[in-house]
Write a protein that holds these residues in place. Structure first.
Motif, mmCIF file in Angstrom:
data_model
loop_
_atom_site.group_PDB
_atom_site.id
_atom_site.type_symbol
_atom_site.label_atom_id
_atom_site.label_comp_id
_atom_site.label_asym_id
_atom_site.label_seq_id
_atom_site.Cartn_x
_atom_site.Cartn_y
_atom_site.Cartn_z
ATOM 1 N N ILE A 114 -109.927 -153.041 51.287
ATOM 2 C CA ILE A 114 -110.100 -152.740 52.703
ATOM 3 C C ILE A 114 -111.517 -152.238 52.920
ATOM 4 O O ILE A 114 -112.001 -151.370 52.178
ATOM 5 C CB ILE A 114 -109.088 -151.663 53.165
ATOM 6 N N VAL A 115 -112.175 -152.783 53.919
ATOM 7 C CA VAL A 115 -113.503 -152.314 54.299
ATOM 8 C C VAL A 115 -113.393 -151.711 55.696
ATOM 9 O O VAL A 115 -112.975 -152.389 56.639
ATOM 10 C CB VAL A 115 -114.535 -153.460 54.277
ATOM 11 N N SER A 116 -113.756 -150.434 55.799
ATOM 12 C CA SER A 116 -113.475 -149.713 57.037
ATOM 13 C C SER A 116 -114.729 -149.034 57.584
ATOM 14 O O SER A 116 -115.840 -149.437 57.280
ATOM 15 C CB SER A 116 -112.353 -148.696 56.782
ATOM 16 N N VAL A 117 -114.530 -148.002 58.379
ATOM 17 C CA VAL A 117 -115.619 -147.376 59.135
ATOM 18 C C VAL A 117 -116.141 -146.124 58.421
ATOM 19 O O VAL A 117 -116.775 -146.220 57.377
ATOM 20 C CB VAL A 117 -115.177 -147.072 60.580
ATOM 21 N N LEU A 118 -115.899 -144.949 58.968
ATOM 22 C CA LEU A 118 -116.450 -143.717 58.420
ATOM 23 C C LEU A 118 -115.771 -143.316 57.107
ATOM 24 O O LEU A 118 -114.600 -143.630 56.874
ATOM 25 C CB LEU A 118 -116.295 -142.578 59.433
ATOM 26 N N ARG A 120 -114.652 -140.492 56.312
ATOM 27 C CA ARG A 120 -113.530 -139.599 56.556
ATOM 28 C C ARG A 120 -112.231 -140.361 56.807
ATOM 29 O O ARG A 120 -111.143 -139.782 56.711
ATOM 30 C CB ARG A 120 -113.820 -138.685 57.747
ATOM 31 N N SER A 121 -112.319 -141.639 57.131
ATOM 32 C CA SER A 121 -111.127 -142.431 57.432
ATOM 33 C C SER A 121 -110.421 -142.949 56.175
ATOM 34 O O SER A 121 -109.333 -143.532 56.274
ATOM 35 C CB SER A 121 -111.505 -143.626 58.319
ATOM 36 N N ARG A 122 -111.025 -142.744 55.024
ATOM 37 C CA ARG A 122 -110.470 -143.299 53.786
ATOM 38 C C ARG A 122 -109.048 -142.807 53.523
ATOM 39 O O ARG A 122 -108.156 -143.595 53.170
ATOM 40 C CB ARG A 122 -111.373 -142.940 52.601
ATOM 41 N N GLY A 133 -96.247 -150.062 51.384
ATOM 42 C CA GLY A 133 -95.840 -150.387 50.019
ATOM 43 C C GLY A 133 -96.766 -151.329 49.285
ATOM 44 O O GLY A 133 -96.314 -152.171 48.504
ATOM 45 N N ALA A 134 -98.078 -151.184 49.505
ATOM 46 C CA ALA A 134 -99.022 -152.143 48.924
ATOM 47 C C ALA A 134 -100.026 -151.499 47.974
ATOM 48 O O ALA A 134 -101.084 -152.065 47.711
ATOM 49 C CB ALA A 134 -99.780 -152.853 50.051
ATOM 50 N N GLU A 135 -99.675 -150.329 47.418
ATOM 51 C CA GLU A 135 -100.626 -149.642 46.539
ATOM 52 C C GLU A 135 -101.041 -150.492 45.350
ATOM 53 O O GLU A 135 -102.208 -150.476 44.932
ATOM 54 C CB GLU A 135 -100.034 -148.322 46.024
ATOM 55 N N ASP A 136 -100.091 -151.248 44.783
ATOM 56 C CA ASP A 136 -100.402 -152.012 43.577
ATOM 57 C C ASP A 136 -101.282 -153.217 43.844
ATOM 58 O O ASP A 136 -101.833 -153.817 42.912
ATOM 59 C CB ASP A 136 -99.108 -152.453 42.879
ATOM 60 N N ARG A 137 -101.450 -153.600 45.100
ATOM 61 C CA ARG A 137 -102.281 -154.757 45.440
ATOM 62 C C ARG A 137 -103.670 -154.352 45.937
ATOM 63 O O ARG A 137 -104.552 -155.200 46.062
ATOM 64 C CB ARG A 137 -101.586 -155.599 46.521
ATOM 65 N N CYS A 138 -103.835 -153.079 46.258
ATOM 66 C CA CYS A 138 -105.106 -152.615 46.848
ATOM 67 C C CYS A 138 -106.100 -152.244 45.746
ATOM 68 O O CYS A 138 -105.905 -151.280 45.009
ATOM 69 C CB CYS A 138 -104.844 -151.410 47.752
ATOM 70 N N LYS A 139 -107.167 -153.025 45.632
ATOM 71 C CA LYS A 139 -108.178 -152.773 44.607
ATOM 72 C C LYS A 139 -109.090 -151.608 44.973
ATOM 73 O O LYS A 139 -109.524 -150.852 44.104
ATOM 74 C CB LYS A 139 -109.018 -154.031 44.378
ATOM 75 N N SER A 140 -109.406 -151.478 46.257
ATOM 76 C CA SER A 140 -110.293 -150.395 46.680
ATOM 77 C C SER A 140 -110.277 -150.266 48.195
ATOM 78 O O SER A 140 -109.855 -151.187 48.913
ATOM 79 C CB SER A 140 -111.734 -150.649 46.200
ATOM 80 N N ILE A 141 -110.737 -149.113 48.648
ATOM 81 C CA ILE A 141 -110.972 -148.877 50.083
ATOM 82 C C ILE A 141 -112.413 -148.400 50.198
ATOM 83 O O ILE A 141 -112.770 -147.348 49.663
ATOM 84 C CB ILE A 141 -110.012 -147.828 50.659
ATOM 85 N N ARG A 142 -113.219 -149.200 50.849
ATOM 86 C CA ARG A 142 -114.634 -148.864 50.982
ATOM 87 C C ARG A 142 -114.989 -148.652 52.450
ATOM 88 O O ARG A 142 -114.407 -149.286 53.325
ATOM 89 C CB ARG A 142 -115.518 -149.961 50.387
ATOM 90 N N SER A 143 -115.937 -147.772 52.689
ATOM 91 C CA SER A 143 -116.370 -147.496 54.059
ATOM 92 C C SER A 143 -117.828 -147.885 54.247
ATOM 93 O O SER A 143 -118.624 -147.864 53.306
ATOM 94 C CB SER A 143 -116.180 -146.008 54.387
ATOM 95 N N THR A 144 -118.160 -148.233 55.474
ATOM 96 C CA THR A 144 -119.535 -148.618 55.810
ATOM 97 C C THR A 144 -120.380 -147.419 56.205
ATOM 98 O O THR A 144 -121.611 -147.506 56.225
ATOM 99 C CB THR A 144 -119.538 -149.603 56.986
#
Length: 249
Positions: A114-118, A120-122, A133-144
């Protein structure tokens, strides 16, 4: 068929772009339109923003059932704010764009970032991934590091930031698809798809298409227990909502 997209924030320029994305792939005889509630924050980037936005979402759904003959609803914010509460007040299908993006990504790739905004939103994104229920499929959460409104004001700067961060997610985190973590990113899908070479999903288009499918199948939201209609009671300060609820048709 009438599908109502609710942009939980009150920035109308974003709502217009969301409507265009929602109309992109539906059948010619499906009417899709987007609205913003009359109350709520200009953007949603914190728990504070999200909680303030939910009453406006609920009011728009009650209004859709009572006055607008809506067949399905889409909540166009990547946190899916008020999704379960929305399903309590209507028997029509209600689809969140994060839920839709995650669901459709399963058909296209074994994982996503997931590529998101601030920054703090992570945490909010992490909780949303767990909710679906998608923790096992999520490689990363990155913010801009950019705010929602910054993207709305400067599309070129926003595309550059999304491209750089998404590329890192692919090359460094092993992401095989990218989910854009904001409804305001709908304008960037095609450019990012071309640049990255992996599936890129904005959430709005998949959500509307899923809503269209559910309506065409005659599906309704279960009212058996958990998502049964709320009990009628006085809620001080939300007279518009309670009046719509009490005259539900």
């Amino acid at each position: 068929m009438r599908i109502k997209i609710i942009n939980p924030n009150t920035t109308l320029s974003m709502t217009k772009n969301i409507q265009l994305a929602g109309q992109k792939f539906v059948s010619p005889d499906t009417e899709v339109f987007a609205v913003s509630p009359s109350t709520g924050p200009a953007s949603i980037e914190s728990y504070y923003d999200e909680y303030l936005a939910v009453p406006g979402v609920i009011e728009e759904i009650l209004k859709g059932d009572k006055e607008e003959k809506i067949d399905a609803y889409v909540i166009a914010c990547f946190g899916d704010p008020g999704l379960y509460a929305a399903r309590e007040v209507t028997d029509k299908p209600v689809v969140g764009i994060a839920e839709a993006a995650i669901t459709v990504s399963k058909f296209l790739a074994p994982n996503f970032s997931i590529v998101s905004v601030l920054d703090r939103s992570r945490k909010m994104s992490e909780e949303m991934v767990r909710m679906h229920g998608a923790e096992d499929r999520c490689k990363s959460i990155r913010s801009t590091g950019l705010s929602v409104l910054e993207f709305d004001r400067n599309l070129e700067k926003g595309l550059k930031a999304l491209s750089e961060v998404s590329l890192k997610a692919v090359e460094e985190d092993g992401a095989e698809s990218i989910l854009l973590g904001c409804a305001g990113f709908v304008s960037f899908v095609d450019d990012l798809q071309e640049r990255l070479g992996v599936p890129v999903l904005d959430g709005v288009s998949p959500a509307v298409k899923l809503a269209e499918i559910l309506v065409s199948m005659g599906c309704r939201t279960s009212k058996f227990l958990t998502w049964g209609y709320p009990e009628n009671k006085q809620i001080i300060g939300y007279e518009n909502i309670t009046s719509l609820q009490n005259t539900r048709v």
